[in-house]
Write a protein that holds these residues in place. Structure first.
Motif, mmCIF file in Angstrom:
data_model
loop_
_atom_site.group_PDB
_atom_site.id
_atom_site.type_symbol
_atom_site.label_atom_id
_atom_site.label_comp_id
_atom_site.label_asym_id
_atom_site.label_seq_id
_atom_site.Cartn_x
_atom_site.Cartn_y
_atom_site.Cartn_z
ATOM 1 N N GLU A 4 0.833 -1.212 0.000
ATOM 2 C CA GLU A 4 0.000 0.000 0.000
ATOM 3 C C GLU A 4 0.869 1.265 0.000
ATOM 4 N N VAL A 7 2.144 1.674 -3.488
ATOM 5 C CA VAL A 7 1.087 2.152 -4.395
ATOM 6 C C VAL A 7 0.900 3.662 -4.209
ATOM 7 N N ASP A 43 -9.090 14.575 -14.631
ATOM 8 C CA ASP A 43 -9.527 13.970 -13.361
ATOM 9 C C ASP A 43 -10.306 12.666 -13.510
ATOM 10 N N PRO A 78 -14.810 11.131 -11.018
ATOM 11 C CA PRO A 78 -16.073 10.393 -10.991
ATOM 12 C C PRO A 78 -16.982 10.850 -9.847
HETATM 13 C C1 LIG Z 1 -5.956 4.585 -11.629
HETATM 14 S S1 LIG Z 1 -6.406 5.530 -10.238
HETATM 15 C C2 LIG Z 1 -8.176 5.668 -10.458
HETATM 16 C C3 LIG Z 1 -8.745 6.855 -9.719
HETATM 17 C C4 LIG Z 1 -10.251 7.073 -9.873
HETATM 18 N N1 LIG Z 1 -11.012 5.896 -9.471
HETATM 19 C C5 LIG Z 1 -10.604 7.462 -11.282
HETATM 20 O O1 LIG Z 1 -11.126 6.619 -12.004
HETATM 21 O O2 LIG Z 1 -10.356 8.622 -11.655
HETATM 22 C C6 LIG Z 1 -6.289 4.342 -8.907
HETATM 23 C C7 LIG Z 1 -6.523 4.947 -7.534
HETATM 24 O O3 LIG Z 1 -6.728 3.897 -6.589
HETATM 25 C C8 LIG Z 1 -6.084 4.238 -5.384
HETATM 26 N N2 LIG Z 1 -5.831 2.977 -4.662
HETATM 27 C C9 LIG Z 1 -5.061 1.937 -5.021
HETATM 28 N N3 LIG Z 1 -5.100 0.948 -4.118
HETATM 29 C C10 LIG Z 1 -5.953 1.365 -3.143
HETATM 30 C C11 LIG Z 1 -6.419 0.786 -1.913
HETATM 31 N N4 LIG Z 1 -6.004 -0.416 -1.495
HETATM 32 N N5 LIG Z 1 -7.281 1.502 -1.163
HETATM 33 C C12 LIG Z 1 -7.696 2.743 -1.546
HETATM 34 N N6 LIG Z 1 -7.269 3.347 -2.704
HETATM 35 C C13 LIG Z 1 -6.416 2.659 -3.488
HETATM 36 C C14 LIG Z 1 -4.833 4.969 -5.836
HETATM 37 O O4 LIG Z 1 -4.294 5.749 -4.812
HETATM 38 C C15 LIG Z 1 -5.372 5.767 -7.003
HETATM 39 O O5 LIG Z 1 -5.871 7.011 -6.594
#
Ligand SMILES: C[S@@+](CC[C@H](N)C(=O)[O-])C[C@H]1O[C@@H](n2cnc3c(N)ncnc32)[C@H](O)[C@@H]1O
Length: 275
Positions: A4, A7, A43, A78
């Motif tokens: 985490e 990431v 965004d 979103p």
């Molecule tokens: C590719 S981005 C997508 C962001 C958003 N959902 C969008 O579609 O614009 C992936 C996001 O997931 C978050 N993320 C990844 N693993 C996560 C976890 N275990 N818990 C919460 N957030 C997580 C990352 O920090 C990142 O902001």
């Protein structure tokens, strides 16, 4: 360092809010009177961008006042769409603290803070009571989560009975190595792309009934082709995904589109109802 932490480090920028505001000013936007649509080039951090968010919102049958949890909410595109267009009450959670801060700041500039707010949290440990939400979304996040069963169980817990969970993730459709970096990971150490069969099994095991499934491959390829044509004609716009993805955006998107074109992966949406 934990997965985490890795990431969150991958997504952290360091000066994201200032960079976005500078790009908005260069595009002629009034940053004190922002519309959510002013931000949509940067965004919506997923394939199909705002068009995919709009379709997902319709598929979720959102109505005013619905409580929606957006897990892995990024910088909030979103969530702001669900709040502005459907009057939903949205809470976003994300591991990346800088994204959470930027999401709240941009939402305030759009005058939507009463309907959308963001808190730092992991999908594996959601800071909410049982049954707190009518809808939940996970948009291009599962590729970063090794323990998908644990994340799906958490979503099931915080949804009310009959609530709907929309997963929209990049899933593995065929054999073949993926080339890194990808938009979601520098290497395969933080990448956990799984097949639709795996998602279906985990959703059912957690107590969901899958009601619909859509493959957005054609939409994503077509929108990407149009975007490239537009850039070739008009040059890159100051505000784009390169801001959030950083200098390696071209390589990351190139690797993603190659795997998508080859049929190794595809963006799949599943709608699952809590029973
Ligand atoms: C590719 S981005 C997508 C962001 C958003 N959902 C969008 O579609 O614009 C992936 C996001 O997931 C978050 N993320 C990844 N693993 C996560 C976890 N275990 N818990 C919460 N957030 C997580 C990352 O920090 C990142 O902001």
């Amino acid at each position: 360092m934990t997965t985490e932490q890795d990431v969150a480090r991958h997504y952290s920028h360091g000066a994201l809010e200032r960079t976005i505001l500078d790009a908005l000013r260069s595009s002629g936007k009034d940053i004190d009177k922002l519309q959510p649509s002013d931000l949509s080039a940067a965004d919506e951090f997923h394939l199909g961008w705002k068009a995919a968010t709009a379709e997902l919102a319709n598929d979720l049958a959102l109505s005013p006042g619905m409580r929606l949890l957006d897990i892995g909410s990024g910088i909030g595109g979103p969530a702001r769409y669900f709040a502005e267009q459907h009057d939903a009450n949205v809470v976003g959670v994300d591991l990346t603290e800088e994204f959470v801060a930027v999401a709240n700041a941009l939402t305030a500039r759009c005058g939507l803070s009463d309907r959308a707010s963001f808190v730092p949290a992991s999908a594996l440990s959601l800071p909410f009571k049982d049954g707190a939400f009518d809808r939940a979304t996970l948009i291009h996040v599962g590729m970063n989560i090794a323990d998908k069963a644990g994340a799906i169980r958490e979503v099931h817990r915080v949804l009310r009975q009959d609530g709907i969970f929309a997963v929209y993730d990049i899933m593995r459709m065929g054999d073949g190595e993926l080339s890194y970096p990808m938009p979601w990971a520098e290497t395969n150490a933080t990448s956990f792309v799984e097949t639709p069969d795996t998602y279906r099994r985990l959703l059912k095991d957690a107590g969901f009934v899958i009601e619909a499934e859509r493959n957005r491959r054609e939409m994503a390829l077509e929108l990407n082709r149009k975007m490239r044509e537009d850039i070739a004609k008009n040059g890159p716009s100051p505000l784009g995904m390169h801001i959030v993805m950083g200098p390696a955006a071209g390589v990351r998107m190139g690797n993603l589109m190659t795997a998508l074109s080859a049929g190794t992966i595809a963006p799949i949406q599943m709608l699952a109802r809590k029973r």
